[in-house]
Write a protein that holds these residues in place. Structure first.
Motif, short mmCIF file in Angstrom:
data_model
loop_
_atom_site.label_atom_id
_atom_site.label_comp_id
_atom_site.label_asym_id
_atom_site.label_seq_id
_atom_site.Cartn_x
_atom_site.Cartn_y
_atom_site.Cartn_z
N ASP A 168 0.82 -1.22 0.00
CA ASP A 168 0.00 0.00 0.00
C ASP A 168 0.85 1.27 0.00
N GLY A 169 2.15 1.11 -0.21
CA GLY A 169 3.02 2.27 -0.36
C GLY A 169 3.85 2.63 0.85
N SER A 170 3.73 1.89 1.95
CA SER A 170 4.52 2.19 3.13
C SER A 170 5.98 1.79 2.93
N ASP A 171 6.88 2.51 3.57
CA ASP A 171 8.30 2.17 3.56
C ASP A 171 8.58 1.25 4.74
N PRO A 172 8.91 -0.02 4.52
CA PRO A 172 9.09 -0.94 5.65
C PRO A 172 10.23 -0.55 6.58
N ILE A 173 11.27 0.08 6.05
CA ILE A 173 12.38 0.50 6.91
C ILE A 173 11.92 1.59 7.87
N ALA A 174 11.22 2.58 7.33
CA ALA A 174 10.73 3.66 8.18
C ALA A 174 9.70 3.14 9.18
N GLU A 175 8.83 2.24 8.72
CA GLU A 175 7.79 1.73 9.62
C GLU A 175 8.39 1.00 10.81
N PHE A 176 9.46 0.23 10.56
CA PHE A 176 10.06 -0.50 11.68
C PHE A 176 11.00 0.40 12.48
N ALA A 177 11.84 1.16 11.82
CA ALA A 177 12.88 1.93 12.51
C ALA A 177 12.32 3.15 13.23
N ASP A 178 11.37 3.84 12.60
CA ASP A 178 10.86 5.09 13.15
C ASP A 178 9.63 4.91 14.03
N ARG A 199 16.96 -5.70 3.70
CA ARG A 199 17.01 -4.23 3.65
C ARG A 199 17.04 -3.63 5.06
N LEU A 200 16.26 -4.19 5.98
CA LEU A 200 16.27 -3.71 7.36
C LEU A 200 17.66 -3.89 7.98
N ASP A 201 18.29 -5.01 7.66
CA ASP A 201 19.64 -5.25 8.15
C ASP A 201 20.62 -4.24 7.55
N GLN A 202 20.56 -4.03 6.25
CA GLN A 202 21.48 -3.12 5.59
C GLN A 202 21.30 -1.68 6.08
N ALA A 203 20.06 -1.33 6.45
CA ALA A 203 19.79 0.02 6.93
C ALA A 203 20.12 0.20 8.41
N GLY A 204 20.46 -0.90 9.09
CA GLY A 204 20.75 -0.82 10.52
C GLY A 204 19.52 -0.75 11.39
N ALA A 205 18.34 -1.01 10.82
CA ALA A 205 17.11 -0.97 11.61
C ALA A 205 17.00 -2.18 12.52
N TRP A 206 17.52 -3.31 12.07
CA TRP A 206 17.70 -4.49 12.90
C TRP A 206 18.94 -5.22 12.42
N ARG A 207 19.34 -6.26 13.11
CA ARG A 207 20.48 -7.05 12.69
C ARG A 207 20.00 -8.46 12.36
N ALA A 230 23.69 -6.89 22.86
CA ALA A 230 24.64 -6.03 23.58
C ALA A 230 24.69 -4.63 22.99
N ASP A 231 24.49 -4.54 21.68
CA ASP A 231 24.52 -3.25 21.00
C ASP A 231 23.16 -2.53 21.00
N GLY A 232 22.15 -3.15 21.58
CA GLY A 232 20.83 -2.54 21.63
C GLY A 232 20.09 -2.52 20.30
N ILE A 233 20.43 -3.48 19.42
CA ILE A 233 19.79 -3.58 18.11
C ILE A 233 18.94 -4.84 18.07
N PHE A 234 17.75 -4.76 17.51
CA PHE A 234 16.84 -5.90 17.45
C PHE A 234 17.51 -7.04 16.67
N ALA A 235 17.59 -8.21 17.30
CA ALA A 235 18.26 -9.38 16.72
C ALA A 235 17.23 -10.24 16.00
N ALA A 236 17.16 -10.11 14.69
CA ALA A 236 16.17 -10.83 13.89
C ALA A 236 16.77 -12.11 13.33
N VAL A 237 16.02 -13.19 13.45
CA VAL A 237 16.37 -14.46 12.81
C VAL A 237 15.31 -14.78 11.77
#
Length: 352
Positions: free
Chosen positions: A21-31, A99-107, A120-127
């Motif tokens: 629907d046009g949303s940016d997934p990086i912005a939606e998760f990160a912001d 893309r989320l990983d590359q943008a640093g929004a999660w790892r 330890a770095d305070g970044i969401f650890a996604a598997v």
């Protein structure tokens, strides 16, 4: 705060749906967003430090049945999916994860060392997880590609049938013994997961399929988001015999926050007390031991208790468990360490 590593969420499905629907997934998760259950802000607020993020292909024909006057319901099984469209959708979701990983929004994590480093770095650890393997053909060639992209966990089926096996319906009350188990392709899939070091998830499979995996795999038995059938007899929950097998393998059951799998009446109702969650956790701990119980929220994929609300409310469950007598060492196991032990074993790492 007890940091939580969660065994199951559907945030990739939500981000993919909104992207259509046009949303940016990086912005939606990160912001951050006001929709769904998980984004980086709410995860950090609730101590949700990471989890298994599912690639799930939606079933457009599935309509959940309403309970009858006695509270019973049987949702007709979703139709099997075509492989090529499923592969396209799965690829799009995997691309969002990358893309989320590359943008640093999660790892995007491929080892337990990666998970601990992200925490330890305070970044969401996604598997990256795959819930139902419609995107993987019977020849398994796509499995290698998804593994290279970061896939480290999969459930052979969702609550529908595919080339690998049979899923259980959404039904109450009903036994999980609802149909056949693994096909020949399903047995081959299990053996290939063992070879690669991919976690196998039994959350949606029939009871016969559960036993087929149990006799084939070299891994502990894992149900990432399931509860106790003895307390809530929905087809998706595990019988005592299944739970005993999880215990004997030193596997894990991730307690599902979905209210339909927690309530004695099997209803999907957000007005569900945390006492119902604790009832299942207590039962599982007493049946299979503190080392074999974890959390599998089903955030972004289910109706959860309104007292939790979303990822920001995760610590309310931890606080409720603390109030009924769970000590910090046990809470650490429930919240994250049991998952990290299982992942290290499935991924054949020397240290968790």
């Amino acid at each position: 705060m007890q940091f939580v590593f969660d065994g199951h969420n559907d945030v990739l499905l939500r981000l993919w749906t909104h992207a259509k629907d046009g949303s940016d997934p990086i912005a939606e998760f990160a912001d951050g967003t006001t929709t769904g259950h998980i984004d980086a802000r709410r995860a950090k607020e609730g101590g949700l430090s990471g989890g298994l993020c599912a690639i799930y292909i939606p079933s457009g024909d599935l309509v959940f049945a309403d309970p009858d006057a006695d509270g019973r319901y049987i949702t007709p099984m979703a139709a099997p999916l075509d492989p090529l469209p499923s592969l396209a959708i799965a690829t799009e979701m995997a691309a969002i994860a990358l893309r989320l990983d590359q943008a640093g929004a999660w790892r995007l994590c491929r080892t337990v060392k990666d998970i601990r480093g992200a925490m330890a770095d305070g970044i969401f650890a996604a598997v990256m997880h795959m819930e139902g393997c419609e995107a993987i053909g019977a020849d398994l060639s796509a499995l290698e590609v998804f593994y290279a992209a970061g896939l480290r966990s999969l459930g052979p089926v969702w609550s529908r049938h595919n080339v690998f096996g049979h899923g259980v319906p959404f039904a109450f009350p009903m036994s999980p013994d609802t149909g056949p188990g693994l096909t020949d392709a399903g047995f081959a899939l299990v053996r290939e997961c063992n070879r690669l070091g991919l976690l196998i998830d039994l959350a949606h499979i029939t009871e016969k399929g559960f036993w087929d995996v149990a006799k084939t795999t070299d891994q502990p038995l894992v149900a990432s988001h399931s509860n106790a059938h003895a307390l809530t007899p929905v087809a998706r929950n595990l019988t005592d015999r299944q739970l005993d097998a999880v215990r004997e393998s030193r596997g894990v059951v991730g307690v599902n926050y979905a209210t339909a799998m927690l309530r004695p009446d099997g209803r999907s109702d957000s007005d569900t007390p945390l006492a119902d969650m604790i009832r299942h956790i207590d039962y599982l701990v007493n049946r299979i031991g503190i080392d074999c119980v974890a959390l599998g929220s089903d955030f972004d994929g289910a109706t959860i208790p309104e007292e939790i609300g979303d990822a920001a409310g995760n610590q309310k469950l931890i606080a409720a468990l603390r109030e009924v007598g769970y000590g910090e060492a046990d809470l650490t196991k429930l919240a994250r360490e049991n998952w990290l032990r299982i992942l290290a074993q499935a991924w054949r790492e020397d240290h968790a």
